[in-house]
Design a protein around this motif. Structure first.
Motif, PDB file in Angstrom:
ATOM      1  N   PRO A  74      15.116 -12.367  14.760  1.00 62.31           N
ATOM      2  CA  PRO A  74      13.709 -12.643  14.484  1.00 62.31           C
ATOM      3  C   PRO A  74      12.819 -11.742  15.334  1.00 62.31           C
ATOM      4  N   VAL A  75      11.852 -11.085  14.700  1.00 63.39           N
ATOM      5  CA  VAL A  75      10.966 -10.179  15.412  1.00 63.39           C
ATOM      6  C   VAL A  75       9.512 -10.410  15.007  1.00 63.39           C
ATOM      7  N   VAL A  76       8.629  -9.937  15.866  1.00 62.11           N
ATOM      8  CA  VAL A  76       7.193  -9.921  15.609  1.00 62.11           C
ATOM      9  C   VAL A  76       6.793  -8.451  15.571  1.00 62.11           C
ATOM     10  N   VAL A  77       6.117  -8.052  14.499  1.00 65.00           N
ATOM     11  CA  VAL A  77       5.725  -6.647  14.320  1.00 65.00           C
ATOM     12  C   VAL A  77       4.214  -6.586  14.143  1.00 65.00           C
ATOM     13  N   GLN A  78       3.580  -5.706  14.906  1.00 59.64           N
ATOM     14  CA  GLN A  78       2.151  -5.460  14.753  1.00 59.64           C
ATOM     15  C   GLN A  78       1.959  -3.996  14.424  1.00 59.64           C
ATOM     16  N   GLY A  79       1.104  -3.724  13.430  1.00 63.18           N
ATOM     17  CA  GLY A  79       0.865  -2.343  13.066  1.00 63.18           C
ATOM     18  C   GLY A  79      -0.069  -2.215  11.883  1.00 63.18           C
ATOM     19  N   ARG A  80      -0.147  -0.986  11.356  1.00 66.71           N
ATOM     20  CA  ARG A  80      -1.035  -0.672  10.235  1.00 66.71           C
ATOM     21  C   ARG A  80      -0.289  -0.866   8.921  1.00 66.71           C
ATOM     22  N   LEU A  81      -0.865  -1.655   8.010  1.00 66.25           N
ATOM     23  CA  LEU A  81      -0.275  -1.901   6.697  1.00 66.25           C
ATOM     24  C   LEU A  81      -0.658  -0.773   5.756  1.00 66.25           C
ATOM     25  N   LYS A  82       0.342  -0.264   5.035  1.00 68.85           N
ATOM     26  CA  LYS A  82       0.108   0.776   4.030  1.00 68.85           C
ATOM     27  C   LYS A  82       0.840   0.359   2.761  1.00 68.85           C
ATOM     28  N   VAL A  83       0.098   0.144   1.686  1.00 72.22           N
ATOM     29  CA  VAL A  83       0.687  -0.223   0.401  1.00 72.22           C
ATOM     30  C   VAL A  83       0.633   1.007  -0.486  1.00 72.22           C
ATOM     31  N   ARG A  84       1.799   1.401  -0.991  1.00 73.98           N
ATOM     32  CA  ARG A  84       1.893   2.585  -1.831  1.00 73.98           C
ATOM     33  C   ARG A  84       2.394   2.194  -3.214  1.00 73.98           C
ATOM     34  N   THR A  85       1.869   2.851  -4.221  1.00 70.25           N
ATOM     35  CA  THR A  85       2.388   2.694  -5.580  1.00 70.25           C
ATOM     36  C   THR A  85       2.778   4.072  -6.078  1.00 70.25           C
ATOM     37  N   GLU A  86       3.820   4.105  -6.884  1.00 71.95           N
ATOM     38  CA  GLU A  86       4.316   5.389  -7.356  1.00 71.95           C
ATOM     39  C   GLU A  86       4.950   5.207  -8.730  1.00 71.95           C
ATOM     40  N   VAL A  87       4.841   6.232  -9.543  1.00 69.80           N
ATOM     41  CA  VAL A  87       5.494   6.254 -10.854  1.00 69.80           C
ATOM     42  C   VAL A  87       6.395   7.482 -10.878  1.00 69.80           C
ATOM     43  N   ARG A  88       7.664   7.245 -11.175  1.00 75.24           N
ATOM     44  CA  ARG A  88       8.605   8.359 -11.305  1.00 75.24           C
ATOM     45  C   ARG A  88       8.976   8.522 -12.762  1.00 75.24           C
ATOM     46  N   GLU A  89       9.368   9.724 -13.128  1.00 77.25           N
ATOM     47  CA  GLU A  89       9.699  10.005 -14.536  1.00 77.25           C
ATOM     48  C   GLU A  89      10.780   9.052 -15.041  1.00 77.25           C
ATOM     49  N   GLY A  90      10.513   8.428 -16.185  1.00 75.32           N
ATOM     50  CA  GLY A  90      11.486   7.550 -16.814  1.00 75.32           C
ATOM     51  C   GLY A  90      11.655   6.202 -16.131  1.00 75.32           C
ATOM     52  N   GLN A  91      10.822   5.883 -15.161  1.00 74.19           N
ATOM     53  CA  GLN A  91      10.937   4.604 -14.457  1.00 74.19           C
ATOM     54  C   GLN A  91       9.605   3.880 -14.484  1.00 74.19           C
ATOM     55  N   GLN A  92       9.671   2.581 -14.191  1.00 74.03           N
ATOM     56  CA  GLN A  92       8.449   1.797 -14.104  1.00 74.03           C
ATOM     57  C   GLN A  92       7.735   2.077 -12.786  1.00 74.03           C
ATOM     58  N   GLN A  93       6.472   1.721 -12.757  1.00 73.30           N
ATOM     59  CA  GLN A  93       5.696   1.846 -11.529  1.00 73.30           C
ATOM     60  C   GLN A  93       6.240   0.850 -10.508  1.00 73.30           C
ATOM     61  N   TRP A  94       6.299   1.271  -9.259  1.00 69.99           N
ATOM     62  CA  TRP A  94       6.756   0.378  -8.206  1.00 69.99           C
ATOM     63  C   TRP A  94       5.799   0.456  -7.023  1.00 69.99           C
TER      64      TRP A  94
END
Length: 162
Positions: A74-94
């Protein structure tokens, strides 16, 4: 400047991966954060949805993570949140939620840990001013018995008013 700073508590889901590069050392691991709630029908605590974050550590924090953090802890993490979205050829967006960690530590509410300073940095001051002035004495002195204490106590006889 307008970054999203988060503090998350969870369990290490993958073994930290440590890498040395020209930019300096880095480490990453996956963190599982599961919500807990009280189930009134069953009268017990139940697990809710689990969120997974990729935690990134750099420089000295990366080296310390590689030496200290293991799967399941179990850990506690503090930091900057970065949410990324990406679309790759032939795949769904993630989407990916990453935390650029500033601080990582074991959650002492769920276990014990022993802290050791890094021997490579043990003799080096954290800041240039660390050697400029001595550490203050934070201990509060105990009161001593003496004339000042006797004057503060009420006298047994009331003072005469003239």
């Amino acid at each position: 400047m307008n970054e999203t700073i988060v503090c998350v508590v969870g369990n290490v889901a993958t073994q930290p991966v440590y890498r040395e590069s020209a930019a300096g050392p880095s480490a990453r691991f996956r963190l599982a954060v599961t919500a807990r709630y009280w189930d009134r029908e069953k009268s017990l605590w139940a697990d809710g949805h689990t969120n997974f974050f990729t935690v990134w550590a750099n420089r000295q924090l990366a080296a310390n993570v590689a030496a200290s953090v293991e799967v399941g802890q179990p850990v506690v993490v503090q930091g900057r949140l970065k949410v990324r979205t990406e679309v790759r050829e032939g795949q769904q967006q993630w989407a990916s939620a990453d935390i650029d960690a500033v601080s990582i530590g074991h959650d002492l509410a769920r276990g014990t840990a022993v802290f050791r300073r890094d021997p490579a940095r043990a003799g080096k001051p954290e800041t240039p001013s660390a050697t400029a002035r001595p550490e203050p004495n934070w201990e509060t002195p105990r009161p001593t018995e003496g004339p000042a204490d006797e004057a503060a106590q009420p006298s047994p006889e009331p003072a005469a008013v003239t």
